[in-house]
Design a protein around this motif. Structure first.
Motif, PDB file in Angstrom:
ATOM      1  N   TRP A   1      11.608  24.127  13.467  1.00 33.60           N
ATOM      2  CA  TRP A   1      11.558  25.550  13.125  1.00 33.60           C
ATOM      3  C   TRP A   1      10.846  25.828  11.811  1.00 33.60           C
ATOM      4  CZ3 TRP A   1      17.436  26.124  14.342  1.00 33.60           C
ATOM      5  CH2 TRP A   1      17.615  26.175  15.741  1.00 33.60           C
TER       6      TRP A   1
ATOM      7  N   PRO B   1      24.540  23.320  18.239  1.00 35.41           N
ATOM      8  CA  PRO B   1      23.713  22.565  19.191  1.00 35.41           C
ATOM      9  C   PRO B   1      23.965  22.980  20.642  1.00 35.41           C
ATOM     10  CG  PRO B   1      24.619  21.085  17.546  1.00 35.41           C
ATOM     11  CD  PRO B   1      25.265  22.430  17.328  1.00 35.41           C
TER      12      PRO B   1
ATOM     13  N   TRP C   1      20.732  16.014  13.862  1.00 37.01           N
ATOM     14  CA  TRP C   1      20.277  17.080  14.755  1.00 37.01           C
ATOM     15  C   TRP C   1      19.713  18.240  13.937  1.00 37.01           C
ATOM     16  CZ3 TRP C   1      21.580  22.196  15.219  1.00 37.01           C
ATOM     17  CH2 TRP C   1      21.073  22.863  16.334  1.00 37.01           C
TER      18      TRP C   1
ATOM     19  N   GLN D   1      12.579  25.360  21.335  1.00 34.95           N
ATOM     20  CA  GLN D   1      11.897  24.226  20.716  1.00 34.95           C
ATOM     21  C   GLN D   1      10.472  24.595  20.304  1.00 34.95           C
ATOM     22  OE1 GLN D   1      13.415  21.390  19.767  1.00 34.95           O
ATOM     23  NE2 GLN D   1      15.207  22.498  20.478  1.00 34.95           N
TER      24      GLN D   1
ATOM     25  N   ARG E   1      16.254  17.515  12.595  1.00 29.44           N
ATOM     26  CA  ARG E   1      15.216  17.659  13.622  1.00 29.44           C
ATOM     27  C   ARG E   1      14.908  19.134  13.873  1.00 29.44           C
ATOM     28  NH1 ARG E   1      18.225  13.535  15.803  1.00 29.44           N
ATOM     29  NH2 ARG E   1      19.265  14.911  17.280  1.00 29.44           N
ATOM     30  N   GLN E   2      15.947  19.959  13.979  1.00 25.82           N
ATOM     31  CA  GLN E   2      15.731  21.387  14.228  1.00 25.82           C
ATOM     32  C   GLN E   2      15.032  22.045  13.049  1.00 25.82           C
ATOM     33  OE1 GLN E   2      16.262  21.122  17.774  1.00 25.82           O
ATOM     34  NE2 GLN E   2      15.994  23.212  17.097  1.00 25.82           N
TER      35      GLN E   2
ATOM     36  N   LEU F   1      21.978  26.234  22.191  1.00 29.24           N
ATOM     37  CA  LEU F   1      20.525  26.233  22.287  1.00 29.24           C
ATOM     38  C   LEU F   1      20.138  25.868  23.718  1.00 29.24           C
ATOM     39  CD1 LEU F   1      20.826  25.318  19.004  1.00 29.24           C
ATOM     40  CD2 LEU F   1      18.388  25.537  19.370  1.00 29.24           C
TER      41      LEU F   1
ATOM     42  N   SER G   1      20.367  30.908  17.317  1.00 31.42           N
ATOM     43  CA  SER G   1      19.667  30.768  18.594  1.00 31.42           C
ATOM     44  C   SER G   1      19.001  32.077  18.994  1.00 31.42           C
ATOM     45  CB  SER G   1      20.645  30.341  19.695  1.00 31.42           C
ATOM     46  OG  SER G   1      21.249  29.116  19.363  1.00 31.42           O
TER      47      SER G   1
END
Length: 176
Positions: free
Chosen positions: A143, A101, A135, A113, A138-139, A104, A74
């Motif tokens: 990124w 998670p 998850w 994001q 998606r991240q 963040l 993060s």
């Protein structure tokens, strides 16, 4: 990377101050030119950005490989969002390990994001850790990272043998 670039390489390890990462300690003594820092998930985006900016200002190498663990992921992403393009160009590869998670936080500009990795990046999770694969997928897309599932189980903070799998991945990324 060529030989000259590898000779001017610093490995920056960004640890999660709130939990032990035994393999990071092994990495710190295994590589020449290593700089270590730690961040807490209890700090916020501005604190992470300031802390990592201070670390980066102290690095003289023109080529930097980064390995961030837990809340360090993060912090790195928050720093990447606000840093300039010339500083980002110094990054040659990034490994994001076991992001949290819950670490963040959302802010008014959606920093975590909107951040993007400017170089080869791998987001690594354990085979059955507390980072859910949907998850993480998606991240990784947000990124601009490649999601990899380590054969190790859990949060990857106590991988046996100094986490040789991760070392090999980093070396492959540097030499590709």
């Amino acid at each position: 990377m060529n030989i000259q670039e590898l000779e001017d390489l610093t490995l920056l390890l960004i640890d999660d101050a709130d939990e032990p990462a035994e393999w990071m300690a092994r990495w710190a003594v295994s590589y020449p030119g290593t700089v270590e820092t730690a961040v807490s998930r209890h700090h916020g985006i501005a604190s992470w950005q300031a802390a990592l900016q201070t670390v980066f200002e102290g690095l003289s190498a023109q080529h930097i490989a980064v390995v961030a663990y837990g809340a360090g992921v993060s912090a790195l992403m928050a720093w990447l969002y606000q840093t300039d393009i010339n500083t980002q160009r110094r990054l040659c590869n990034v490994i994001l390990v076991s992001p949290l998670p819950e670490a963040l936080p959302e802010d008014e500009v959606h920093t975590l994001q909107r951040a993007r990795c400017p170089c080869r990046t791998a987001l690594i999770i354990g085979a059955s850790g507390d980072c859910p694969q949907p998850w993480a997928q998606r991240q990784a897309a947000v990124w601009q990272a490649r999601l990899l599932v380590s054969p190790h189980i859990g949060r990857l903070n106590t991988a046996p043998g100094g986490w040789q799998w991760g070392m090999k991945l980093m070396q492959e990324m540097l030499l590709s």
